[in-house]
Structures are given as structure tokens and as C-alpha cells.
Design an enzyme around this catalytic site. Structure first.
Site, mmCIF file in Angstrom:
data_model
loop_
_atom_site.group_PDB
_atom_site.id
_atom_site.type_symbol
_atom_site.label_atom_id
_atom_site.label_comp_id
_atom_site.label_asym_id
_atom_site.label_seq_id
_atom_site.Cartn_x
_atom_site.Cartn_y
_atom_site.Cartn_z
ATOM 1 N N ASN A 257 27.845 22.661 80.651
ATOM 2 C CA ASN A 257 27.598 21.435 81.429
ATOM 3 C C ASN A 257 26.606 21.698 82.560
ATOM 4 O O ASN A 257 25.750 20.858 82.838
ATOM 5 C CB ASN A 257 28.911 20.899 82.017
ATOM 6 C CG ASN A 257 29.683 20.038 81.026
ATOM 7 O OD1 ASN A 257 29.192 19.732 79.953
ATOM 8 N ND2 ASN A 257 30.891 19.660 81.406
ATOM 9 N N GLU B 264 32.354 25.581 77.978
ATOM 10 C CA GLU B 264 32.061 24.161 78.176
ATOM 11 C C GLU B 264 31.569 23.890 79.602
ATOM 12 O O GLU B 264 30.607 23.152 79.802
ATOM 13 C CB GLU B 264 33.310 23.303 77.912
ATOM 14 C CG GLU B 264 33.890 23.388 76.517
ATOM 15 C CD GLU B 264 32.997 22.814 75.434
ATOM 16 O OE1 GLU B 264 31.960 22.200 75.744
ATOM 17 O OE2 GLU B 264 33.344 23.000 74.249
ATOM 18 N N ARG C 239 24.878 16.832 71.743
ATOM 19 C CA ARG C 239 26.088 17.155 72.483
ATOM 20 C C ARG C 239 27.180 16.217 71.976
ATOM 21 O O ARG C 239 26.946 15.021 71.803
ATOM 22 C CB ARG C 239 25.890 16.966 74.005
ATOM 23 C CG ARG C 239 24.697 17.705 74.608
ATOM 24 C CD ARG C 239 24.723 19.194 74.384
ATOM 25 N NE ARG C 239 25.999 19.784 74.759
ATOM 26 C CZ ARG C 239 26.521 20.841 74.158
ATOM 27 N NH1 ARG C 239 25.907 21.403 73.136
ATOM 28 N NH2 ARG C 239 27.670 21.336 74.563
#
Lengths: 161, 99
Positions: free
Chosen positions: A58, A54, A122
Site C-alpha cells: 500500500n 499488504e 490491484r
């Protein structure tokens, strides 16, 4: 009375990779391979893998948007936390830093389902996954200066390293 | 990677390997290519072959659900175990799991 905790770094590594999506898998596998020294459970390893995935995603999607490619620095540490009255705890520490665009509102970014990238499908759950799978999460960011994520997890290991 | 079985009324997508941001785009376009030509009553996403999943898998599920909702189809999730199941439940999508 709460006893003081002394932390000692037992081992660490540093990895610098370009923000290409192919490196999302590489980053999570590298960090989880390093964590395997602590003999973690499968669930702990999967939690770490998901949190790293994650954080790196990002960087790829948000810190360096579009065709921009920048550097992502990952530091992973195996720490021993000593408390006066206890045997040491093994703590796995991860710091992921980019020099990208930064986050304007960290609290908003951490809100589940919030995303600035709806067209990319997303889910807006990146920080929620990091927060729920790791014990601690700290996010600091500066517009134009990048973002640093620090996460840690106490591992229930069979023996101290 | 994804293997798709299409009987017209039912489409099953066997997803294999890792579902992350990098792979989700390909899985998405392979499933959407089928949904462009047929409007199944049911789409089943089979997670038996999934080795790893992060929140990109949730984006994939919700995106396909939106497509199915568009023509009145239903989406279900099958064989999600371990960590994939943990993330699906965390996202509040337990109701889509086939019992």
C-alpha cells in the site's frame, strides 16, 4: 469483571526502507524472522508475512504513487500482555508508517474490492487480508501527512519469551 | 518466475516463488505474451511452486480470467495449498480450483 491488561515490551526493532517494490519481500521476511523468536506456527508466520506485505505494498503503490519514493518506517514489537488472573500472552505488534499522500476515506479504502488503482490489477483486498489475518487493525491517516497502520496478533506459542 | 506449457487448446502456467506486487507484473506479462498469440480453451494456473502469495495473486488471477473471458476461455487454479489456498478462498475464488 474484566481484569486489567498490562503490556510489557519484551523486544523490538525499527526498520526504515525506501518505498521500492523490491523491499516488499525484504520487509515481510525481516518482520517474520523477528517474530520467529516467539516460536510461532507456520500459519501464524504466513499470516504476519501476508499482512506486512499488504501494508508495505500500500505504501509503495498508494502512499508514494508513480515514481515518487518515500520512507516507510516499520516497528515490530514482541509484547507480553499480563492479566491478573492468567499467564502472560505473547502479542506481536507491528506499526507501519509512511509520510505519503494519505487516505481520503479510510472506511472506503477498507471495503473489500475497492481500489483506486484498477489498471495495476490491484484486487482491493489489502486491508481485508490485514484484517482477517491479524487480530487487530487500526488505520489512521491525514491527507498530505501520511498513513499509520497498527496491527497486532496474539500468538499461540509453546512458551512465554 | 513462470514456466509455460502451451498445447494450443490448453495452456498451463507453473508459477514459482513469491507472488507479490513486485513479481506479479513479470508473471502477468509472461502469461499475457502467450495469450496474445493463442486463444486457449483452458488456462491452468499451477500454484505448486508458489512459496508466498498476497492479494497481488488475486489481482493476477482475476486479470487473466478477464482476458480468457474475452474470447470464451476458462481459467482454473491447480495445486493451491496452505496460505495461497487460504487467500484464494478468502477472495471468493474457490470455484476456480480444480478438484
Amino acid at each position: 469483571m474484566k481484569s486489567k491488561t498490562k503490556s510489557i515490551i519484551k523486544n523490538q526493532f525499527r526498520l526504515v526502507i525506501p518505498s521500492r517494490s523490491q523491499n516488499e519481500a525484504f520487509a515481510r521476511v525481516a518482520v517474520s524472522a523477528f517474530a520467529s523468536q516467539l516460536d510461532p506456527t507456520i500459519e501464524e508466520i504466513n499470516d504476519i508475512k501476508a499482512a506486512v506485505s499488504e501494508a508495505v505494498t500500500n505504501c509503495v503503490v498508494h502512499a508514494y504513487p508513480g515514481d515518487t519514493v518515500g520512507q516507510i518506517e516499520i516497528i515490530a514489537r514482541i509484547m507480553s500482555d499480563y492479566r491478573a488472573d492468567n499467564l502472560p500472552d505473547n502479542v506481536f505488534y507491528i506499526r507501519i508508517r509512511d509520510k505519503g499522500c494519505g487516505i481520503a476515506d479510510i472506511e472506503q479504502a477498507k471495503t473489500p474490492l475497492f481500489t483506486t488503482c484498477a489498471e495495476g490489477e490491484r484486487a482491493g483486498l489489502g486491508f481485508a487480508v490485514m484484517e482477517s489475518f491479524m487480530d487487530k487493525l487500526k488505520v489512521s491517516s491525514k491527507i498530505g501527512g501520511g498513513t499509520t497502520i497498527i496491527m497486532s496478533k496474539r500468538l499461540v506459542t509453546k512458551q512465554s519469551v | 518466475m513462470v514456466e509455460i506449457k502451451n498445447t494450443g487448446e490448453h495452456v498451463t502456467a507453473d508459477i514459482k516463488g513469491d507472488i507479490d506486487h513486485h513479481n506479479a507484473a513479470n508473471i502477468r506479462s509472461e502469461i499475457d505474451a502467450v495469450l496474445e498469440n493463442s486463444t486457449p480453451r483452458v488456462l491452468i494456473l499451477d500454484f505448486a511452486g508458489v512459496k508466498f502469495m498476497d492479494s497481488s495473486g488475486i489481482g493476477l488471477i482475476l486479470g487473466r480470467k478477464r482476458v480468457l473471458d474475452g474470447f470464451g476461455g476458462k481459467l482454473f487454479i491447480k495445486n493451491a495449498v496452505g496460505h495461497a489456498e487460504k487467500i484464494i478462498k478468502m477472495a471468493g475464488l474457490s470455484g476456480l480450483i480444480l478438484k
